[in-house]
Scaffold this active site. Structure first.
Site, PDB file in Angstrom:
ATOM      1  N   ALA A  73       0.879  -1.339   0.063  1.00 32.12           N
ATOM      2  CA  ALA A  73      -0.080  -0.146  -0.021  1.00 32.12           C
ATOM      3  C   ALA A  73       0.729   1.277  -0.001  1.00 32.12           C
ATOM      4  O   ALA A  73       2.011   1.157   0.461  1.00 32.12           O
ATOM      5  CB  ALA A  73      -0.966   0.249   1.352  1.00 32.12           C
ATOM      6  N   THR A 115      -6.517   0.278   8.787  1.00 30.43           N
ATOM      7  CA  THR A 115      -5.581   1.329   9.336  1.00 30.43           C
ATOM      8  C   THR A 115      -6.828   2.068  10.256  1.00 30.43           C
ATOM      9  O   THR A 115      -8.008   2.326  10.283  1.00 30.43           O
ATOM     10  CB  THR A 115      -5.162   2.423   8.721  1.00 30.43           C
ATOM     11  OG1 THR A 115      -4.740   3.667   9.121  1.00 30.43           O
ATOM     12  CG2 THR A 115      -5.771   2.845   7.397  1.00 30.43           C
ATOM     13  N   TYR A 139      -6.063   8.653   2.036  1.00 29.48           N
ATOM     14  CA  TYR A 139      -5.164   7.189   2.495  1.00 29.48           C
ATOM     15  C   TYR A 139      -6.352   6.555   3.303  1.00 29.48           C
ATOM     16  O   TYR A 139      -6.725   5.426   3.068  1.00 29.48           O
ATOM     17  CB  TYR A 139      -4.103   7.723   3.362  1.00 29.48           C
ATOM     18  CG  TYR A 139      -3.726   6.570   3.934  1.00 29.48           C
ATOM     19  CD1 TYR A 139      -3.028   5.440   3.627  1.00 29.48           C
ATOM     20  CD2 TYR A 139      -3.641   6.494   5.752  1.00 29.48           C
ATOM     21  CE1 TYR A 139      -2.838   4.216   4.239  1.00 29.48           C
ATOM     22  CE2 TYR A 139      -3.333   5.313   6.376  1.00 29.48           C
ATOM     23  CZ  TYR A 139      -2.687   4.332   5.551  1.00 29.48           C
ATOM     24  OH  TYR A 139      -2.448   3.150   6.332  1.00 29.48           O
TER      25      TYR A 139
HETATM   26  N1  UFG Z   1       4.871  13.728  15.616  1.00 30.15           N
HETATM   27  C1  UFG Z   1       5.689  14.815  15.958  1.00 30.15           C
HETATM   28  N2  UFG Z   1       6.998  15.218  15.458  1.00 30.15           N
HETATM   29  C2  UFG Z   1       7.308  14.240  14.440  1.00 30.15           C
HETATM   30  C3  UFG Z   1       6.297  13.351  13.748  1.00 30.15           C
HETATM   31  C4  UFG Z   1       5.240  12.905  14.560  1.00 30.15           C
HETATM   32  O1  UFG Z   1       5.272  15.593  16.971  1.00 30.15           O
HETATM   33  O2  UFG Z   1       8.455  14.436  13.745  1.00 30.15           O
HETATM   34  C5  UFG Z   1       3.613  13.472  16.329  1.00 30.15           C
HETATM   35  C6  UFG Z   1       2.405  13.471  15.575  1.00 30.15           C
HETATM   36  O3  UFG Z   1       1.843  14.895  15.214  1.00 30.15           O
HETATM   37  C7  UFG Z   1       1.389  12.616  16.215  1.00 30.15           C
HETATM   38  C8  UFG Z   1       2.301  11.661  16.652  1.00 30.15           C
HETATM   39  O4  UFG Z   1       3.577  12.280  16.872  1.00 30.15           O
HETATM   40  O5  UFG Z   1       0.788  13.472  17.149  1.00 30.15           O
HETATM   41  C9  UFG Z   1       2.432  10.438  16.142  1.00 30.15           C
HETATM   42  O6  UFG Z   1       2.805  10.823  14.532  1.00 30.15           O
HETATM   43  P1  UFG Z   1       3.177   9.516  13.561  1.00 30.15           P
HETATM   44  O7  UFG Z   1       3.275  10.301  12.321  1.00 30.15           O
HETATM   45  O8  UFG Z   1       4.396   8.727  13.974  1.00 30.15           O
HETATM   46  O9  UFG Z   1       1.681   8.542  13.426  1.00 30.15           O
HETATM   47  P2  UFG Z   1       0.257   9.091  13.267  1.00 30.15           P
HETATM   48  O10 UFG Z   1      -0.331   8.718  14.603  1.00 30.15           O
HETATM   49  O11 UFG Z   1       0.166  10.414  12.463  1.00 30.15           O
HETATM   50  O12 UFG Z   1      -0.100   8.097  12.180  1.00 30.15           O
HETATM   51  C10 UFG Z   1      -0.470   6.647  12.289  1.00 30.15           C
HETATM   52  C11 UFG Z   1      -0.196   5.730  11.208  1.00 30.15           C
HETATM   53  C12 UFG Z   1      -0.638   6.364   9.857  1.00 30.15           C
HETATM   54  C13 UFG Z   1      -2.188   6.459  10.020  1.00 30.15           C
HETATM   55  C14 UFG Z   1      -2.722   7.247  11.184  1.00 30.15           C
HETATM   56  C15 UFG Z   1      -3.962   7.161  11.503  1.00 30.15           C
HETATM   57  O13 UFG Z   1       1.354   5.832  11.065  1.00 30.15           O
HETATM   58  O14 UFG Z   1      -0.630   5.306   8.976  1.00 30.15           O
HETATM   59  O15 UFG Z   1      -1.998   6.887  12.432  1.00 30.15           O
HETATM   60  O16 UFG Z   1      -4.335   8.524  11.640  1.00 30.15           O
HETATM   61  F1  UFG Z   1      -2.873   6.894   8.942  1.00 30.15           F
END
Ligand code: UFG
Length: 321
Positions: A73, A115, A139
């Site tokens: 994906a 997801t 997505y």
């Molecule tokens: N974050 C930061 N700094 C960074 C990266 C992330 O503060 O450099 C924060 C993000 O804002 C979020 C948390 O860390 O609050 C986690 O972020 P990630 O990007 O690691 O993961 P997400 O929760 O955004 O994403 C996950 C999955 C996605 C899915 C999503 C569902 O990885 O595939 O949950 O909303 F789509």
């Protein structure tokens, strides 16, 4: 069993391939290597390079496949907003080609990587599988559309399907003579980005907002070790029942804040890891935590590895690269 693993050269797919081989299954990996790495495919699995449209029908026509585990994906939320066609075609279109190839070959079981993004902004926490599905980006929409197609293929053609809805996956699988972990060319995830600072590849990590309605103002997420996540796939494979589509959340039922994750990385690595607070990242819900009741009750699955283990294993993995 003889199994087709799509996306087996990627992060989660390569870990699960290794676990399937260890459990004695025969595995063929189908991956176009657009984001995966050929050297991530565990020894013992056969790699076929190509897209699902190009190769799934041909591979399954070899015969003897008992099931498909479908990881392939596109998974960048931001990119999906900029270029939605890549997600409708790359995720939904490619998955429909896979389902038709399965139907033609008579392959009747599938475990699919869905997801948390299918739920969108939750109304209630922790999120249960019956919560409304209102994805806020292409997505999540494309993954929800695949879940819907799986339900239809179960109803119309009798396949047994399980969708596993991932929350936040982290950590690595470390074994003698080979390891599988996160190696994205474009890295958006929190833990690998924090570890880049500890490795000296980045000056500091950005905290995307600290004005959320959470105890320390940063977002809460439900982190699962990739090895625990993999174990759930083996259980799901056995749980596929004809003419049925089942959905399970893969979370722990509790969350960690961005600050708690960064603190854990500081503790594990021994590095100061400077952090700078920046603006919110568009589309981030304050809290994303899964209820893990359903999978616990139905499949007897529960996560065994905590945040310290995830960060420790991810740290060992990135230092070895
Ligand atoms: N974050 C930061 N700094 C960074 C990266 C992330 O503060 O450099 C924060 C993000 O804002 C979020 C948390 O860390 O609050 C986690 O972020 P990630 O990007 O690691 O993961 P997400 O929760 O955004 O994403 C996950 C999955 C996605 C899915 C999503 C569902 O990885 O595939 O949950 O909303 F789509």
């Amino acid at each position: 069993m003889k199994l087709l693993v799509t996306g087996g050269a990627g992060y989660v797919g390569s870990v699960v391939t290794a676990q399937l081989l260890e459990a004695g299954h025969e595995v063929v990996v189908l991956d176009d290597l657009s984001t995966g790495h050929a050297d991530a495919v565990p020894a013992g699995a056969r790699l076929v390079q190509g897209t699902l449209r190009e190769k799934a029908a041909g591979v399954l026509a070899e015969g003897g496949f008992d099931a498909v585990l479908h990881f392939a994906a596109k998974s960048l939320v931001g990119e999906s907003v900029q270029k939605p066609w890549l997600y409708w075609d790359g995720n939904l279109g490619e998955s429909l080609a896979l389902l038709d190839a399965m139907r033609a070959a008579g392959t009747s079981r599938i475990v699919f990587s869905s997801t948390a993004a299918t739920y969108g902004e939750p109304e209630e926490t922790p999120i249960v599988e019956t919560a409304p599905t209102r994805p806020t980006n292409p997505y999540g929409m494309s993954k929800l559309a695949i879940d819907t197609a799986l339900a239809e293929y179960a109803r119309l053609f009798g396949i047994g399907a399980v969708s596993l809805r991932y929350f936040n996956v982290a950590g690595a699988r470390l074994v003698e003579g080979g390891a599988q972990g996160e190696r994205h060319a474009v890295e958006t995830h929190l833990i690998p980005n924090v570890l880049k600072v500890a490795l000296g590849e980045k000056e500091s990590v950005s905290v995307f907002g600290e004005d959320y309605p959470t105890p320390d103002g940063t977002c809460l997420r439900d982190y699962i070790h990739v090895v625990d996540l993999g174990v759930a796939h083996l259980l799901a494979l056995d749980a596929c029942a004809p003419s049925t589509h089942q959905i399970f959340n893969l979370g722990s039922g509790s969350g960690y804040s961005v600050r708690e994750v960064i603190d854990m990385c500081r503790e594990v690595t021994g590095h100061a890891i400077p952090a700078e607070v920046g603006p919110r990242r568009p589309g981030d819900p304050a809290i994303l935590v899964a209820s893990s009741e359903k999978i616990r009750t139905a499949l007897g699955w529960k996560p065994e590895r905590d945040l310290r283990a995830m960060v420790t294993d991810a740290w060992t993995f990135v230092q070895g690269r």
